[in-house]
Design an enzyme around this catalytic site. Structure first.
Site, PDB file in Angstrom:
ATOM      1  N   GLY A 188      30.657  26.421  60.874  1.00  0.00           N
ATOM      2  CA  GLY A 188      31.573  27.552  60.397  1.00  0.00           C
ATOM      3  C   GLY A 188      32.529  28.093  60.994  1.00  0.00           C
ATOM      4  N   PHE A 189      32.802  29.289  60.323  1.00  0.00           N
ATOM      5  CA  PHE A 189      34.057  30.004  60.912  1.00  0.00           C
ATOM      6  C   PHE A 189      34.224  30.453  62.036  1.00  0.00           C
ATOM      7  CE2 PHE A 189      35.125  34.619  60.824  1.00  0.00           C
ATOM      8  CZ  PHE A 189      36.560  34.847  60.562  1.00  0.00           C
ATOM      9  N   GLY A 246      28.182  26.193  56.345  1.00  0.00           N
ATOM     10  CA  GLY A 246      29.590  25.394  57.033  1.00  0.00           C
ATOM     11  C   GLY A 246      30.223  25.504  56.389  1.00  0.00           C
ATOM     12  N   ASP A 276      20.272  20.455  59.664  1.00  0.00           N
ATOM     13  CA  ASP A 276      19.649  21.963  59.646  1.00  0.00           C
ATOM     14  C   ASP A 276      18.501  22.049  61.173  1.00  0.00           C
ATOM     15  OD1 ASP A 276      18.040  24.167  58.934  1.00  0.00           O
ATOM     16  OD2 ASP A 276      18.377  23.842  56.661  1.00  0.00           O
ATOM     17  N   ASN A 327      13.664  26.020  69.038  1.00  0.00           N
ATOM     18  CA  ASN A 327      14.138  24.551  68.613  1.00  0.00           C
ATOM     19  C   ASN A 327      15.330  24.177  69.781  1.00  0.00           C
ATOM     20  OD1 ASN A 327      12.211  23.668  66.435  1.00  0.00           O
ATOM     21  ND2 ASN A 327      13.822  23.150  64.814  1.00  0.00           N
ATOM     22  N   GLY A 368      14.324  24.958  72.724  1.00  0.00           N
ATOM     23  CA  GLY A 368      13.392  24.003  73.437  1.00  0.00           C
ATOM     24  C   GLY A 368      14.304  23.375  73.646  1.00  0.00           C
ATOM     25  N   ALA A 373      24.207  33.602  69.275  1.00  0.00           N
ATOM     26  CA  ALA A 373      25.024  34.353  68.487  1.00  0.00           C
ATOM     27  C   ALA A 373      24.023  35.431  67.950  1.00  0.00           C
ATOM     28  CB  ALA A 373      26.067  33.918  67.387  1.00  0.00           C
ATOM     29  N   TYR A 424      17.855  38.244  57.877  1.00  0.00           N
ATOM     30  CA  TYR A 424      19.400  38.045  59.131  1.00  0.00           C
ATOM     31  C   TYR A 424      18.525  39.069  59.971  1.00  0.00           C
ATOM     32  CZ  TYR A 424      23.524  37.992  61.153  1.00  0.00           C
ATOM     33  OH  TYR A 424      24.634  37.367  61.101  1.00  0.00           O
ATOM     34  N   THR A 434      34.250  40.171  62.289  1.00  0.00           N
ATOM     35  CA  THR A 434      35.129  39.408  62.543  1.00  0.00           C
ATOM     36  C   THR A 434      35.448  38.314  61.534  1.00  0.00           C
ATOM     37  OG1 THR A 434      33.931  38.433  64.987  1.00  0.00           O
ATOM     38  CG2 THR A 434      35.488  37.476  64.325  1.00  0.00           C
TER      39      THR A 434
END
Ligand code: UDP
Length: 309
Positions: A10-11, A36, A56, A99, A102, A114, A145, A175
């Site tokens: 990603g960015f 991404g 994923d 996940n 874990g 993040a 989100y 950003t």
């Protein structure tokens, strides 16, 4: 260190990966390539100690090597991108966080989540400091989100307390910089593309809403400062220089010498009226603050966008 970065293509993470690689770390960059872009990391994954894993995070993550540090960044992150991929976004923030936590538990790895200024919702206080709990609409059009990220913070705190993990949370404010997606509807790229093409600049609402824009190098330096610190806590990382969307439009028109005019469109649902980080904590405990001026960061971004058009 051997470091896993989810959302590695990603960015923000591609810039993060560049800096961590320069520091000599070995990297596993994991990404499902939904938002991404492999182009962001092509120059890195040709190296021996950088591996790309197409995966994923909502599915179980199997890594055979030791991993000492995990960054969990995987998620669509712009309003358009997460609204186009609502269930994947919800799962990246919830199941993906479980996940990766874990995995951190099994590998005895340190962990950095993040999070986002979006967890403050439409804030009733300004600037927003880390101890403000936010004003979020749990059923709103952004909730896949922002509520997933709020859950991700809760999951991180719970795993940290229950399993004694070292965890850090970065709340990233708006950003911008090179490698942003040009079509994901974010204001900086929208305005730059429109200005460079001399097309109308689309301001949503009356443009009096504010944001505080941080250049990606500053944001990434803040994230690395947190990683390298002994702080296992929550930090705002962003630039406190708050401007209205109208001011942003004028600045971009001037920097590009554009002939674009401005048109106003409807304000999206739950669009926050103001957003400005209080970065006192990061300044004091991480010895970090942003240094790139908006005009300088925008000029660099404009050059990059025009090279892509
Ligand atoms: N915005 C705008 N025109 C655009 C894209 C966005 O006026 O073409 C506004 C949007 O309504 C919001 C701000 O710019 O008030 C920042 O939007 P963005 O999607 O970049 O990020 P957000 O901070 O809302 O997550």
């Amino acid at each position: 260190m051997k470091i896993l970065i989810t959302g590695g293509a990603g960015f923000v993470c591609s810039h993060l990966a560049d800096k961590l690689y320069e520091k000599g770390h070995s990297l596993i960059l994991l990404d499902n390539l939904l938002t991404g872009n492999i182009k962001n990391i092509e120059h890195l994954i040709s190296n021996d100690n950088v591996e790309f894993l197409e995966h994923d995070v909502q599915n179980h993550i199997e890594i055979s090597d030791d991993v000492e540090f995990i960054f969990h960044f995987a998620s669509a992150a712009s309003p358009i991108a997460y609204q186009e991929n609502p269930v994947n976004t919800l799962k990246a923030g919830s199941i993906g966080t479980i996940n990766t936590l874990g995995l951190a538990k099994v590998k005895k790895a340190d962990y950095l989540l993040a999070s986002t200024s979006e967890i403050y919702g439409d804030p009733e206080v300004s600037p927003q400091s880390e101890n403000y709990w936010g004003n979020v609409n749990p059923n709103g059009e952004r909730s896949m989100y922002d509520e997933a990220k709020r859950f991700a913070e809760a999951a991180t705190a719970t795993y940290s307390r229950t399993y004694n993990l070292n965890t850090k949370v970065v709340r990233i404010f708006n950003t911008y910089g090179s490698r942003m997606q040009l079509n994901d509807g974010r204001v900086v790229t929208n305005f730059i593309v429109q200005a460079l093409k001399n097309e109308a600049i689309t301001i949503y609402g009356d443009g009096s809403q504010t944001r505080s824009f941080s250049f990606v190098d500053d944001t990434v330096n803040g994230i690395i400062a947190l990683m390298e610190s002994n702080q296992n806590d929550v930090f705002n990382i962003g630039n406190p220089n708050e401007i209205t969307i109208n001011e942003l439009a004028t600045t971009i028109i001037n920097l590009t010498n554009s002939n674009s005019n401005i048109i106003n469109k409807n304000l999206p649902q739950d669009d926050p009226k103001q957003r400005r980080p209080d970065i006192t904590k990061a300044k004091k405990l991480l010895n970090w603050e942003p240094v790139v001026k908006l005009e300088d960061g925008l000029s660099q971004t404009i050059d990059w966008v025009s090279s892509q058009l």
